[in-house]
Design a protein around this motif. Structure first.
Motif, PDB file in Angstrom:
ATOM      1  N   CYS A 152       0.853  -1.188   0.000  1.00 53.82           N
ATOM      2  CA  CYS A 152       0.000   0.000   0.000  1.00 53.82           C
ATOM      3  C   CYS A 152       0.900   1.253   0.000  1.00 53.82           C
TER       4      CYS A 152
ATOM      5  N   CYS B 153       0.163   3.458   3.097  1.00 58.45           N
ATOM      6  CA  CYS B 153       0.765   2.954   4.340  1.00 58.45           C
ATOM      7  C   CYS B 153       2.254   3.299   4.340  1.00 58.45           C
TER       8      CYS B 153
ATOM      9  N   CYS C 132      -4.398  -0.143   0.135  1.00 53.57           N
ATOM     10  CA  CYS C 132      -4.973  -1.224   0.923  1.00 53.57           C
ATOM     11  C   CYS C 132      -6.451  -0.963   1.188  1.00 53.57           C
TER      12      CYS C 132
ATOM     13  N   HIS D 220      -7.333   1.784   3.751  1.00 51.74           N
ATOM     14  CA  HIS D 220      -7.224   3.152   3.241  1.00 51.74           C
ATOM     15  C   HIS D 220      -8.339   3.471   2.257  1.00 51.74           C
TER      16      HIS D 220
HETATM   17 ZN    ZN Z   1      -2.757   1.406   3.464  1.00 52.04          ZN
END
Ligand code: ZN
Length: 262
Positions: free
Chosen positions: A5, A8, A33, A36
């Motif tokens: 991600c 992230c 991800c 998110h």
């Molecule tokens: Zn993420």
């Protein structure tokens, strides 16, 4: 392939989503991800939660599909988007239907892997939650009204990708903006301060020059008056000399006449 991600990562976490087809490829592919994605979906909601009528199918723009294995998550996500008419939360049915066919042959599995790799981001075997944008309201109606059919909505990832892209762009702008606030603006302030000081000293300098010019001008006036006075004196002296000479001339003439008269 490793799926990670990007957001992230941007937040300083490893952000590993998992292995995705083609397996064994050490390359890394970036995406967003499910957590998110849900965050963005929740943040972009337009409903205030005060809806009086139940959400209608034609309002649904995103299908949030929760993997069958995670019913707790399904309840949690359902509650989260209960009052968002854009979002319909579903438990995945595809998984069960695929299992019913028994073990696929190696060739079938390879073909399936190839096919799945295209919609990796919408496959609940890889993600506990997937978000599928609904291209047209009719698609949503059709899909939602025929729950027994295999669920293959005609969707395009464009909507959601565009949303994600916009969010990333906003994040980038926010970071850029913070950079501007923390570094560019202070240096601009410093520069302004320096320029202000230079302008002030230039003003003081020019004021001093102004005074000097005034002094010089009064000096010039004084010198001009002096020159005029000396001119007058000089012309007066010339007059006196003229008078003296004509007097001398007159006396000389008189003397010569007297000498001749003798
Ligand atoms: Zn993420």
């Amino acid at each position: 392939m490793k799926a990670v991600c990007a957001w992230c990562r941007a937040e300083g976490r490893p952000g590993l989503i998992g292995e995705r087809p083609p397996f064994g490829d050490p390359a890394e592919v970036r995406g967003i991800c499910w957590a998110h994605k849900l965050e963005v979906l929740a943040r972009t909601r337009t409903s205030s939660g005060a809806a009086t009528s139940p959400p209608r199918d034609e309002h649904v723009r995103f299908l949030v599909i929760v993997a069958r294995r995670d019913s707790d998550l399904f309840h949690r996500v359902s509650e989260q988007f209960l009052d968002d008419p854009r979002v319909r939360v579903l438990l995945d049915r595809r998984h069960r239907e695929r299992r019913q066919g028994g073990q696929p042959s190696g060739r079938e599995r390879r073909r399936a892997d190839r096919r799945r790799s295209a919609d990796y981001w919408e496959d609940t075997r890889y993600h506990p939650v997937v978000i599928v944008p609904v291209q047209k309201t009719t698609d949503a109606s059709r899909v939602l009204q025929t729950p027994r059919r295999q669920f293959v909505p005609e969707v395009t990832p464009m909507d959601f990708d565009a949303l994600m892209q916009a969010r990333r762009q906003l994040d980038q702008w926010t970071r850029d903006g913070q950079d501007i606030l923390s570094t560019v603006i202070p240096s601009l302030f410093q520069e302004c301060e320096g320029l202000r000081r230079r302008a002030e000293s230039a003003e003081a300098h020019s004021a001093r020059l102004g005074l000097e010019i005034e002094d010089l001008q009064s000096e010039i006036t004084r010198l001009r008056a002096e020159i005029d006075r000396q001119k007058l004196e000089a012309s007066a002296a010339v007059d006196t000399v003229d008078k003296g000479l004509s007097e001398i001339g007159r006396i000389t003439t008189e003397v010569l006449l007297k000498l001749k008269g003798r």
